[in-house]
Write a protein that holds these residues in place. Structure first.
Motif, PDB file in Angstrom:
ATOM      1  N   LEU A 167      -6.040   8.645 -63.634  1.00  0.00           N
ATOM      2  CA  LEU A 167      -6.307   6.765 -63.176  1.00  0.00           C
ATOM      3  C   LEU A 167      -6.504   7.069 -61.711  1.00  0.00           C
ATOM      4  CD1 LEU A 167      -4.046   4.675 -65.422  1.00  0.00           C
ATOM      5  CD2 LEU A 167      -6.024   4.962 -65.656  1.00  0.00           C
ATOM      6  N   ALA A 168      -7.501   6.566 -61.003  1.00  0.00           N
ATOM      7  CA  ALA A 168      -7.196   6.613 -59.981  1.00  0.00           C
ATOM      8  C   ALA A 168      -6.549   5.283 -59.076  1.00  0.00           C
ATOM      9  CB  ALA A 168      -8.995   6.291 -59.335  1.00  0.00           C
ATOM     10  N   ASP A 169      -6.250   5.950 -58.007  1.00  0.00           N
ATOM     11  CA  ASP A 169      -5.310   4.549 -57.588  1.00  0.00           C
ATOM     12  C   ASP A 169      -6.126   3.738 -56.631  1.00  0.00           C
ATOM     13  OD1 ASP A 169      -2.996   6.086 -56.494  1.00  0.00           O
ATOM     14  OD2 ASP A 169      -3.816   7.764 -55.236  1.00  0.00           O
ATOM     15  N   GLU A 170      -5.154   2.279 -57.367  1.00  0.00           N
ATOM     16  CA  GLU A 170      -6.143   1.534 -57.149  1.00  0.00           C
ATOM     17  C   GLU A 170      -5.818   0.770 -55.117  1.00  0.00           C
ATOM     18  OE1 GLU A 170      -5.046  -1.299 -60.201  1.00  0.00           O
ATOM     19  OE2 GLU A 170      -6.328   0.561 -60.840  1.00  0.00           O
ATOM     20  N   TYR A 171      -5.463   1.310 -54.549  1.00  0.00           N
ATOM     21  CA  TYR A 171      -5.099   0.471 -52.967  1.00  0.00           C
ATOM     22  C   TYR A 171      -5.748   0.851 -52.038  1.00  0.00           C
ATOM     23  CZ  TYR A 171      -2.530   5.418 -53.253  1.00  0.00           C
ATOM     24  OH  TYR A 171      -2.310   6.494 -53.321  1.00  0.00           O
ATOM     25  N   GLN A 172      -6.076   0.422 -50.827  1.00  0.00           N
ATOM     26  CA  GLN A 172      -6.628   1.214 -49.738  1.00  0.00           C
ATOM     27  C   GLN A 172      -6.558   1.061 -48.482  1.00  0.00           C
ATOM     28  OE1 GLN A 172      -6.871  -2.300 -51.439  1.00  0.00           O
ATOM     29  NE2 GLN A 172      -7.328  -3.610 -49.740  1.00  0.00           N
ATOM     30  N   TYR A 173      -6.915   1.662 -47.300  1.00  0.00           N
ATOM     31  CA  TYR A 173      -6.665   1.885 -46.258  1.00  0.00           C
ATOM     32  C   TYR A 173      -7.914   1.047 -45.544  1.00  0.00           C
ATOM     33  CZ  TYR A 173      -3.317   5.242 -48.299  1.00  0.00           C
ATOM     34  OH  TYR A 173      -2.554   6.245 -48.585  1.00  0.00           O
ATOM     35  N   ASP A 174      -7.519   0.400 -44.212  1.00  0.00           N
ATOM     36  CA  ASP A 174      -8.734  -0.190 -43.636  1.00  0.00           C
ATOM     37  C   ASP A 174      -9.544   0.815 -43.179  1.00  0.00           C
ATOM     38  OD1 ASP A 174      -7.569  -2.723 -45.001  1.00  0.00           O
ATOM     39  OD2 ASP A 174      -6.306  -3.027 -42.786  1.00  0.00           O
ATOM     40  N   PRO A 213      -0.694  -7.724 -68.519  1.00  0.00           N
ATOM     41  CA  PRO A 213       0.469  -7.587 -68.304  1.00  0.00           C
ATOM     42  C   PRO A 213       1.058  -7.443 -67.160  1.00  0.00           C
ATOM     43  CG  PRO A 213       0.117  -5.651 -69.331  1.00  0.00           C
ATOM     44  CD  PRO A 213      -1.178  -6.182 -69.345  1.00  0.00           C
ATOM     45  N   ASP A 214      -0.257  -6.740 -65.830  1.00  0.00           N
ATOM     46  CA  ASP A 214       0.818  -6.709 -64.482  1.00  0.00           C
ATOM     47  C   ASP A 214      -0.012  -8.317 -63.604  1.00  0.00           C
ATOM     48  OD1 ASP A 214      -2.137  -5.986 -65.227  1.00  0.00           O
ATOM     49  OD2 ASP A 214      -2.281  -6.048 -63.238  1.00  0.00           O
ATOM     50  N   GLY A 215      -0.375  -9.303 -65.130  1.00  0.00           N
ATOM     51  CA  GLY A 215      -0.535 -10.091 -64.095  1.00  0.00           C
ATOM     52  C   GLY A 215      -2.108 -11.036 -64.026  1.00  0.00           C
ATOM     53  N   GLY A 216      -2.771 -11.671 -64.806  1.00  0.00           N
ATOM     54  CA  GLY A 216      -3.930 -12.719 -63.878  1.00  0.00           C
ATOM     55  C   GLY A 216      -4.781 -12.185 -65.029  1.00  0.00           C
ATOM     56  N   ALA A 217      -6.146 -12.306 -65.106  1.00  0.00           N
ATOM     57  CA  ALA A 217      -6.987 -11.507 -65.924  1.00  0.00           C
ATOM     58  C   ALA A 217      -7.518 -10.401 -65.599  1.00  0.00           C
ATOM     59  CB  ALA A 217      -8.331 -13.165 -65.985  1.00  0.00           C
ATOM     60  N   VAL A 218      -7.987 -10.030 -66.394  1.00  0.00           N
ATOM     61  CA  VAL A 218      -8.737  -8.457 -65.916  1.00  0.00           C
ATOM     62  C   VAL A 218     -10.492  -9.297 -65.721  1.00  0.00           C
ATOM     63  CG1 VAL A 218     -10.193  -6.737 -66.837  1.00  0.00           C
ATOM     64  CG2 VAL A 218      -7.954  -7.518 -67.879  1.00  0.00           C
ATOM     65  N   GLY A 219     -10.585  -8.534 -64.432  1.00  0.00           N
ATOM     66  CA  GLY A 219     -11.722  -8.813 -63.716  1.00  0.00           C
ATOM     67  C   GLY A 219     -12.915  -7.957 -62.863  1.00  0.00           C
ATOM     68  N   ALA A 220     -13.119  -8.156 -61.616  1.00  0.00           N
ATOM     69  CA  ALA A 220     -13.865  -6.676 -60.516  1.00  0.00           C
ATOM     70  C   ALA A 220     -12.536  -7.426 -59.212  1.00  0.00           C
ATOM     71  CB  ALA A 220     -15.056  -6.700 -60.718  1.00  0.00           C
ATOM     72  N   TYR A 221     -11.898  -6.880 -58.404  1.00  0.00           N
ATOM     73  CA  TYR A 221     -11.093  -6.896 -57.790  1.00  0.00           C
ATOM     74  C   TYR A 221     -11.473  -5.934 -56.862  1.00  0.00           C
ATOM     75  CZ  TYR A 221      -9.082 -10.080 -60.170  1.00  0.00           C
ATOM     76  OH  TYR A 221      -7.830 -11.078 -61.479  1.00  0.00           O
ATOM     77  N   GLU A 222     -12.217  -6.780 -55.517  1.00  0.00           N
ATOM     78  CA  GLU A 222     -12.723  -5.985 -54.550  1.00  0.00           C
ATOM     79  C   GLU A 222     -11.780  -4.910 -54.139  1.00  0.00           C
ATOM     80  OE1 GLU A 222     -16.619  -4.841 -51.646  1.00  0.00           O
ATOM     81  OE2 GLU A 222     -15.388  -6.991 -51.223  1.00  0.00           O
ATOM     82  N   GLY A 223     -11.654  -3.846 -53.653  1.00  0.00           N
ATOM     83  CA  GLY A 223     -10.921  -3.100 -53.418  1.00  0.00           C
ATOM     84  C   GLY A 223      -9.776  -2.045 -53.984  1.00  0.00           C
ATOM     85  N   GLY A 224     -10.040  -0.521 -53.896  1.00  0.00           N
ATOM     86  CA  GLY A 224      -9.204   0.760 -55.112  1.00  0.00           C
ATOM     87  C   GLY A 224     -10.237   1.923 -55.032  1.00  0.00           C
ATOM     88  N   GLY A 225      -9.641   3.159 -54.906  1.00  0.00           N
ATOM     89  CA  GLY A 225      -9.472   4.088 -54.598  1.00  0.00           C
ATOM     90  C   GLY A 225     -10.133   4.330 -53.095  1.00  0.00           C
ATOM     91  N   TYR A 226      -8.531   3.722 -52.040  1.00  0.00           N
ATOM     92  CA  TYR A 226      -8.513   3.876 -51.023  1.00  0.00           C
ATOM     93  C   TYR A 226     -10.080   3.205 -49.876  1.00  0.00           C
ATOM     94  CZ  TYR A 226      -6.675   8.122 -53.572  1.00  0.00           C
ATOM     95  OH  TYR A 226      -5.895   8.870 -53.729  1.00  0.00           O
ATOM     96  N   TYR A 227     -10.616   2.562 -50.753  1.00  0.00           N
ATOM     97  CA  TYR A 227     -11.921   2.154 -49.959  1.00  0.00           C
ATOM     98  C   TYR A 227     -11.360   0.784 -50.127  1.00  0.00           C
ATOM     99  CZ  TYR A 227     -14.784   5.838 -49.446  1.00  0.00           C
ATOM    100  OH  TYR A 227     -14.977   7.301 -49.462  1.00  0.00           O
ATOM    101  N   PRO A 228     -11.000  -0.284 -48.574  1.00  0.00           N
ATOM    102  CA  PRO A 228     -11.677  -1.462 -49.330  1.00  0.00           C
ATOM    103  C   PRO A 228     -12.470  -2.371 -49.604  1.00  0.00           C
ATOM    104  CG  PRO A 228     -11.025  -0.908 -46.977  1.00  0.00           C
ATOM    105  CD  PRO A 228     -11.241   0.233 -47.834  1.00  0.00           C
ATOM    106  N   LYS A 229     -13.648  -1.581 -49.097  1.00  0.00           N
ATOM    107  CA  LYS A 229     -15.014  -2.222 -49.722  1.00  0.00           C
ATOM    108  C   LYS A 229     -15.636  -1.549 -50.494  1.00  0.00           C
ATOM    109  CE  LYS A 229     -14.442  -5.746 -47.324  1.00  0.00           C
ATOM    110  NZ  LYS A 229     -14.480  -7.465 -47.458  1.00  0.00           N
ATOM    111  N   GLY A 230     -16.556  -1.949 -51.813  1.00  0.00           N
ATOM    112  CA  GLY A 230     -17.745  -1.568 -52.080  1.00  0.00           C
ATOM    113  C   GLY A 230     -17.625  -0.814 -53.516  1.00  0.00           C
ATOM    114  N   LEU A 231     -15.653  -0.866 -53.667  1.00  0.00           N
ATOM    115  CA  LEU A 231     -15.066  -0.325 -54.987  1.00  0.00           C
ATOM    116  C   LEU A 231     -14.259  -1.370 -55.614  1.00  0.00           C
ATOM    117  CD1 LEU A 231     -14.241   3.419 -54.088  1.00  0.00           C
ATOM    118  CD2 LEU A 231     -15.564   2.673 -55.665  1.00  0.00           C
ATOM    119  N   TYR A 232     -14.385  -1.601 -56.882  1.00  0.00           N
ATOM    120  CA  TYR A 232     -13.052  -2.685 -57.569  1.00  0.00           C
ATOM    121  C   TYR A 232     -12.348  -1.792 -58.603  1.00  0.00           C
ATOM    122  CZ  TYR A 232     -17.415  -5.428 -55.495  1.00  0.00           C
ATOM    123  OH  TYR A 232     -18.494  -5.818 -54.968  1.00  0.00           O
ATOM    124  N   ARG A 233     -11.624  -2.536 -58.490  1.00  0.00           N
ATOM    125  CA  ARG A 233     -10.146  -2.564 -59.728  1.00  0.00           C
ATOM    126  C   ARG A 233     -10.280  -3.737 -60.740  1.00  0.00           C
ATOM    127  NH1 ARG A 233      -7.903  -4.788 -54.819  1.00  0.00           N
ATOM    128  NH2 ARG A 233      -6.711  -6.538 -54.856  1.00  0.00           N
TER     129      ARG A 233
END
Length: 357
Positions: A167-174, A213-233
């Motif tokens: 799995l990739a990291d799902e957080y980002q750096y501005d 199980p981590d809360g909310g519905a599965v969708g496509a939330y922008e920000g992940g793989g260290y990038y705040p834009k252009g990638l979704y988690r």
């Protein structure tokens, strides 16, 4: 080498090897206690909790000349340790790196190694995941964590998300800006929005709209793989984004896939293919409560045996007629945490024995 948990032969289980660093000869008892405590916390997290019976756990002692690890408490501290654990790796304080060649030599002392966790003798926060390591021993990767920080078990869980779940990291750096590269290979980040995934039947499209199980519905939330834009988690805030959270649904499925790269759905201490008698007890083991066992005598299911984990050929209706007979057990893991058809096919198993007396 000391066994911590033994659930079956190494060829049929996922073997987790803990190697200690920064523990002196006088501190080896502490290391073994730390391993037991750490594994209990890791194994309480899903999907580890549901698949505890898939794992063997081993502790390999590595005696260090000095107690503690380099970079603790500050960057200038240097300790002489067996695996060269050090904080401030690549200039990042929390990044806890090791000498992977030395890790390999110690991991090889275990009966088998599918995943290696280096437990560094420290109360400082940090860890790292090596998911692209090339190992002659054959393990998927190395996770590092400190022994005594309150979040170190969650660090280990997160890092095994990289090594086992890929799995990739799902957080980002501005400062990373907008991602413009190719579609990532990891299953939990994508350039595609939810509607594009659904239309192209890609990435986590099978889980879209489901409550995670981590809360909310599965969708496509922008920000992940260290990038705040252009990638979704897949979700707002899973274990691969924030420690202490649950794996989201796509992540949980990826972890189960990682487990079964090494472990079998159905095992038995009675050697498959062996000759047995009508009164001999055949017992099988399955990894999860969601696994359904069926028994067959000469290819025909014996319905009254469904769900049993131990039978005799006599119970299955095999008669002493002088002919050779075959008893077969099959197992199917029916977990609702898997939707990928290819993975679903891997969550099956079959074992057979010859009844000759």
């Amino acid at each position: 080498m000391t066994p911590v948990v033994e659930n079956g032969p190494v060829a049929t289980k996922l073997d987790v090897v803990f190697v200690g660093d920064g523990y002196t000869g006088a501190e080896q008892t502490d290391f073994h206690a730390d391993v037991r405590a750490k594994w209990e916390k890791i194994a309480a997290v899903e999907p580890y909790a549901s698949y505890r019976r898939l794992f063997n756990v081993w502790a390999v002692s590595a005696v260090s000349r000095q107690s503690g690890v380099s970079g603790d408490p500050v960057q200038g501290v240097v300790k002489d340790t067996a695996l060269k654990s050090t904080f401030f790796c690549d200039g990042i304080e929390r990044l806890l790196c090791v000498d992977t060649g030395r890790v390999e030599s110690y991991a090889a002392r275990a009966p088998a190694a599918d995943l290696v966790v280096v437990l560094s003798n420290s109360a400082k926060y940090g860890g790292a995941g090596y998911n692209d390591v090339v190992s002659q021993v054959g393990y998927d990767g190395i996770a590092t964590a400190s022994s005594d920080h309150s979040k170190s078990d969650q660090v280990a869980v997160h890092e095994t998300g990289h090594s086992l779940g890929k799995l990739a990291d799902e957080y980002q750096y501005d400062e990373y800006g907008t991602y413009t590269g190719a579609e990532p290979w990891e299953v939990n980040i994508s350039k595609l929005r939810a509607d594009e995934q659904a239309a192209q039947r890609m990435k986590w499209y099978r889980w879209l709209g489901e409550t995670s199980p981590d809360g909310g519905a599965v969708g496509a939330y922008e920000g992940g793989g260290y990038y705040p834009k252009g990638l979704y988690r897949p979700t707002e805030n899973s274990e691969m984004r924030t420690l202490g959270r649950e794996f989201n649904l796509p992540g949980r499925e990826a972890m189960i896939a990682g487990f079964h790269r090494h472990a079998s759905v159905l095992t038995s201490e009675v050697a498959p293919g062996a000759e047995v008698g009508r009164g001999d007890r055949i017992e099988v083991r399955t990894p999860a409560a969601t696994t359904v066992v069926r028994w067959y005598a000469d290819g025909r299911e014996v319905f009254r045996a469904r769900g049993r984990t131990a039978v005799t050929p006599r119970f299955l209706g095999i008669r002493p007629d002088g002919r050779a007979h075959v008893v077969t057990a099959t197992a199917v893991d029916t977990t609702d945490a898997v939707r990928d058809p290819e993975l679903r096919r891997r969550l099956t198993g079959s074992l057979s024995w010859h009844v000759t007396r």
